[in-house]
Design a protein around this motif. Structure first.
Motif, PDB file in Angstrom:
ATOM      1  N   ALA A   1       0.515  -0.989  -0.178  1.00  0.00           N
ATOM      2  CA  ALA A   1       0.288  -0.072   0.665  1.00  0.00           C
ATOM      3  C   ALA A   1       0.997   1.584  -0.035  1.00  0.00           C
ATOM      4  N   ASP A   2       0.021   2.475  -0.743  1.00  0.00           N
ATOM      5  CA  ASP A   2       1.369   3.925  -0.257  1.00  0.00           C
ATOM      6  C   ASP A   2       2.482   3.487  -1.338  1.00  0.00           C
ATOM      7  N   ALA A   3       2.567   2.390  -2.569  1.00  0.00           N
ATOM      8  CA  ALA A   3       3.800   2.696  -3.012  1.00  0.00           C
ATOM      9  C   ALA A   3       3.858   2.664  -4.223  1.00  0.00           C
ATOM     10  N   ARG A   4       4.981   3.058  -4.849  1.00  0.00           N
ATOM     11  CA  ARG A   4       4.632   3.735  -6.381  1.00  0.00           C
ATOM     12  C   ARG A   4       5.652   2.324  -7.144  1.00  0.00           C
ATOM     13  N   HIS A   5       4.956   1.704  -8.062  1.00  0.00           N
ATOM     14  CA  HIS A   5       5.242   1.274  -9.273  1.00  0.00           C
ATOM     15  C   HIS A   5       5.973   1.727 -10.141  1.00  0.00           C
TER      16      HIS A   5
ATOM     17  N   LEU B   1       2.757   4.143 -11.537  1.00  0.00           N
ATOM     18  CA  LEU B   1       1.127   3.806 -10.863  1.00  0.00           C
ATOM     19  C   LEU B   1       1.398   4.291  -9.440  1.00  0.00           C
ATOM     20  N   THR B   2       0.674   4.880  -8.794  1.00  0.00           N
ATOM     21  CA  THR B   2       0.349   4.655  -6.936  1.00  0.00           C
ATOM     22  C   THR B   2      -0.626   4.024  -6.312  1.00  0.00           C
TER      23      THR B   2
ATOM     24  N   LEU C   1       8.174  -3.193 -10.996  1.00  0.00           N
ATOM     25  CA  LEU C   1       8.867  -3.097  -9.874  1.00  0.00           C
ATOM     26  C   LEU C   1       8.213  -1.760  -8.753  1.00  0.00           C
ATOM     27  N   GLU C   2       8.767  -2.443  -8.052  1.00  0.00           N
ATOM     28  CA  GLU C   2       8.447  -1.391  -7.225  1.00  0.00           C
ATOM     29  C   GLU C   2       9.133  -0.714  -6.765  1.00  0.00           C
TER      30      GLU C   2
END
Length: 838
Positions: free
Chosen positions: A299-303, A353-354, A384-385
């Motif tokens: 959660a709350d991570a960009r990829h 994406l976030t 990929l995060e």
């Protein structure tokens, strides 16, 4: 379908990140590309492991810790996962990076169980330092591999790294431990590195998903950079295409964020030759419909998402479809003017994406209103995060410093040797000079006074006149000089593949001279040469080894002192160090007879140094890592960089304290008066190591057991020594031999140097212990070896009893020149490990 579009994906953020990760330049070079910096490491093992055409080598050359333990599995068929390195304290590996760029880092974990530990209980962090802008990042947080089952868990990262060194830190959490089975570090092809990235946004990516959509699982042996592509098990109602039989039409084309996959390093052919397709409303599905893939993410991570396309169904110009994420339109794919509208032409598209509060990201494809052909396809997907921090501004605190030497808690270790008032003194001295020289494993309160320079120019350009005792001696014409060009050729220009050790003085490489001689080449560090540090040891080693030669002393083949280089060339000791054979579980255990022979050989070498060499020489750094073994396990004493020369019978030599914790003579520490008896004390510690297979200092043990010399002598006085004997040899030692050997060690470890024997006496006692062991084999079962020990031999006979390791019966006290008759010319040296070489 365009009505699904909204502004949850903010254009400024997207533009910034797309500029940052400008993956139009992220495609890889061809298969022929050779990574200039690449490391494949088999952790916890000395054996090479071949996996998917990569040779994973032993980890000792990269390991910056002595606390790591080797754990072996008994039921793993894959050689790479038969061992693991575990850490109970924070430790790190170090890899030298020559060129700026983006690097692939893969960590392999397989949580197998061994009799001593279950790896599934490990809980730890992994950090990398430095990334760009000299910052570091935590790659894994509170990581556990307990769910890996029988398959290895591989964590993959992409890191932007500048020239210098990459350190990977393994930090156990709480009372747990860390482990790793294998490590890969290699530079991605040059075009992978993002152009014009900002130092405020270092490239740190963690692969979370890589899917061969519509096709089978792809294993690393079918991928040019050894990636795993998982099989697509989603969307059972959508149909998989039949694999295309036509070759791919790879072109280098870029347009509106779409990039031609012009080589198979972007993705293998197998990815683009299969796809997932819409079924055109069959199977009761609405027409049109979307194909959706759902991914569980943080959660709350960009990829960073990369989607791979290749039209293998056609006709291309008639297919137009949309790409969505969580219902939001990302881009339109296809159309008459689309640059990738040919059959079998692969391309890809990247976007960021976030995940916001959600822990799912949905990726969908569906037909566009701009076409009457209700079809869409997807061939592959990577996610990929983006690891964004917090960045680490300084390297994590570690027991190791930059070059793999272990930081010793000075007060704790020295206190175990002398205690009381001397503890405070040594803490002060050790702390001051430890900060100055950053050499914590080797105790040096000051550097050797360098010899005066001669001639003009740099004092470090060539060796100076003089001997280690100060008398004039020009050793520039000893016939030992080897050109730098020949050493470059011998080591394939110091190829890291030939690196066999690394330490304070420099790296050690295996090489072959022009005459076919196999050698070990120890190259001094460039930074130490610039400051003058290391040169006294370089000069001392040449002076000592150039005037002595003995069967049980390692031979100097030559040296190089040009182009500001300090290089020593030795014979190569095939079996490595005594320490390796005492503690490395991958090597066969030494028998008691072999251990006695090794101790006798080392004693012969030291006895020759003390009494047979001209003027007498005190080694000053006797320890198990400096006793090396040739192919026949014949022992040779090595590493003379700290040696001192002088008349040993007259007065004590006043000198600054140098040596290694755990082996240092307490009287020498207190008085700074160096005698040959200091070597005797250190050798006594080695004897206990040999007997107990226990390190001289082990901070993992209780306080009263930490120092082997103290603990061993306490057990000896209490009659409990047999309880700490190495269990692998306990049943084969004759009691008489054990008693004589332990008495010899006890005499060596007397606090008062005057109470210690000479090395000649030690040699005599060890040969006696060897004879007692040999004779025990011929006794009848009913005979008691202890009762017969005193009458088994008349003492005068023992003096001339040769060790089995000896091949000639020559007096070991031969003078220089004559002693060459007692030399085995085997052109070999030690396989030094991190922290052991100088």
């Amino acid at each position: 379908m365009e009505s699904l579009h909204n502004h949850k994906i903010h254009i400024p953020l997207f533009s910034l990140l797309f500029f940052l990760f400008h993956f139009s330049s992220l495609h890889f070079l061809s298969l022929a590309y050779e990574q200039p910096d690449k490391y494949f490491v088999n952790c916890g093992s000395k054996a090479d492991a071949n996996l998917n055409d990569r040779v994973f080598t032993a980890d000792s050359g990269f390991l910056c810790s002595e606390k790591g333990r080797t754990i072996k599995s008994t039921n793993q068929s894959t050689i790479l996962y038969q061992t693991a390195r575990i850490f109970y304290n924070q430790s790190n590996y170090e890899f030298m990076i020559a060129e700026n760029g983006t690097y692939v880092v893969r960590l392999h974990f397989l949580a197998f169980s061994s009799p001593s530990v279950n790896l599934s209980s490990a809980l730890f962090n992994v950090s990398a330092f430095p990334i760009v802008s000299n910052s570091g990042f935590k790659l894994l947080n509170n990581f556990t591999a307990k769910d890996s089952g029988n398959s290895a868990l591989i964590e993959e990262f992409f890191l932007a790294i500048g020239p210098g060194s990459l350190k990977l830190y393994f930090t156990p959490q709480g009372s747990s431990f860390a482990f790793v089975n294998a490590i890969e570090v290699f530079r991605a092809p040059l075009k992978f590195s993002p152009r014009n990235y900002s130092s405020s946004f270092p490239l740190v990516l963690r692969t979370t998903y890589r899917v061969n959509v519509g096709g089978p699982k792809i294993t690393p042996d079918n991928d040019t950079i050894w990636r795993n592509w998982e099989k697509d098990d989603s969307q059972p109602s959508a149909e998989n295409s039949q694999p295309s039989s036509q070759p791919l039409n790879r072109l280098s084309v870029e347009s509106d964020g779409f990039v031609g996959a012009d080589n198979d390093s972007i993705a293998p052919d197998l990815v683009y030759l299969t796809a997932k397709l819409m079924t055109g409303g069959s199977n009761g599905l609405p027409n049109p419909f979307n194909i959706t893939w759902s991914f569980n993410v943080s959660a709350d991570a960009r990829h960073l998402v990369r989607v791979h396309f290749c039209d293998i169904i056609g006709p291309p110009a008639n297919i137009v479809f949309n790409l969505y994420s969580n219902g939001n339109l990302i881009t339109k794919v296809g159309g008459p003017n689309f640059p990738f509208n040919r059959l079998n032409q692969p391309f890809y598209y990247d976007f960021v994406l976030t995940s916001k509060e959600s822990e799912f990201i949905n990726i969908s494809i569906g037909p566009s209103i701009d076409t009457t052909t209700n079809n869409a396809f997807l061939n592959g997907l990577e996610m990929l995060e983006i690891i964004e921090g917090p960045a680490l501004s300084n390297p994590p605190t570690s027991f190791c410093n930059m070059k793999g030497r272990k930081k010793i808690k000075v007060g704790l270790v020295v206190g175990s040797v002398i205690g009381g008032l001397s503890l405070i003194c040594i803490m002060i001295v050790g702390t001051l000079f430890g900060l100055k020289y950053r050499k914590a494993k080797r105790v040096e309160t000051s550097e050797w006074s360098p010899m005066p320079a001669i001639g003009g120019g740099s004092a470090h350009g060539r060796l100076t006149d003089g001997t280690i005792t100060g008398s004039p001696m020009n050793y520039l014409n000893l016939g030992l000089k080897i050109s730098f060009a020949e050493l470059q050729q011998a080591t394939n220009n110091f190829d890291t593949k030939l690196l066999i050790g690394e330490g304070g003085f420099g790296n050690v490489y295996r090489g072959t001279l022009l005459n076919g001689t196999n050698v070990a080449v120890k190259r001094g560090k460039r930074d130490e040469q610039g400051s003058g540090q290391g040169r006294p040891e370089f000069q001392t080693e040449i002076m000592v080894l150039s005037k002595i030669r003995h069967r049980h002393l390692v031979s100097l083949i030559g040296y190089c002192d040009e182009r500001s280089e300090m290089i020593l060339v030795y014979e190569f000791m095939e079996k490595g160090s005594l320490r390796d054979h005492l503690y490395d579980s991958n090597l066969p255990r030494l028998s008691w007879k072999q251990r006695l022979e090794i101790c006798i050989g080392a004693a012969r070498g030291l006895h020759y140094l003390h009494r047979g060499a001209a003027g007498g020489i005190i080694h000053r750094d006797v320890k198990s890592t400096n006793i090396l073994l040739d192919e026949n396990h014949v022992a040779k004493v090595a590493d003379f960089g700290l040696s001192r020369s002088g008349p040993l019978d007259e007065t004590h030599v006043s000198t600054n304290v140098k040596g290694t914790f755990g082996y240092l003579d307490p009287e020498y520490i207190m008085s700074q008066q160096l005698t040959e008896k200091s070597d005797v004390y250190s050798f006594g510690v080695v004897l206990l190591e040999v007997l107990c297979a226990r390190r001289a200092i082990d901070t993992m043990l209780p306080r009263d057991q930490m120092n082997l010399a103290e603990w061993g002598m306490l057990c000896k006085k209490k009659g409990l020594l047999e309880q700490i004997v190495d269990t692998s040899i306990k049943n084969e030692i004759d009691p008489s031999s054990l008693r004589k050997f332990s008495e010899t060690a006890e005499k060596c470890l007397q606090e008062d140097a005057n109470d210690r024997p000479t090395m000649g006496d030690v040699l005599w006692d060890l040969e006696y212990a060897f004879q007692l062991q040999q004779t025990a084999k011929h006794r009848e079962p009913h005979e008691d070896s202890t009762a017969n020990a005193s009458s088994a031999f008349a003492l005068p006979n023992v003096q001339h009893f040769p060790s089995v390791s000896s091949t000639v019966n020559i007096d070991d006290l031969a003078l220089p020149g004559d002693d060459e008759l007692d030399t085995t010319e085997v052109e070999v040296f030690s396989q030094l490990r991190v922290g052991d070489a100088r």
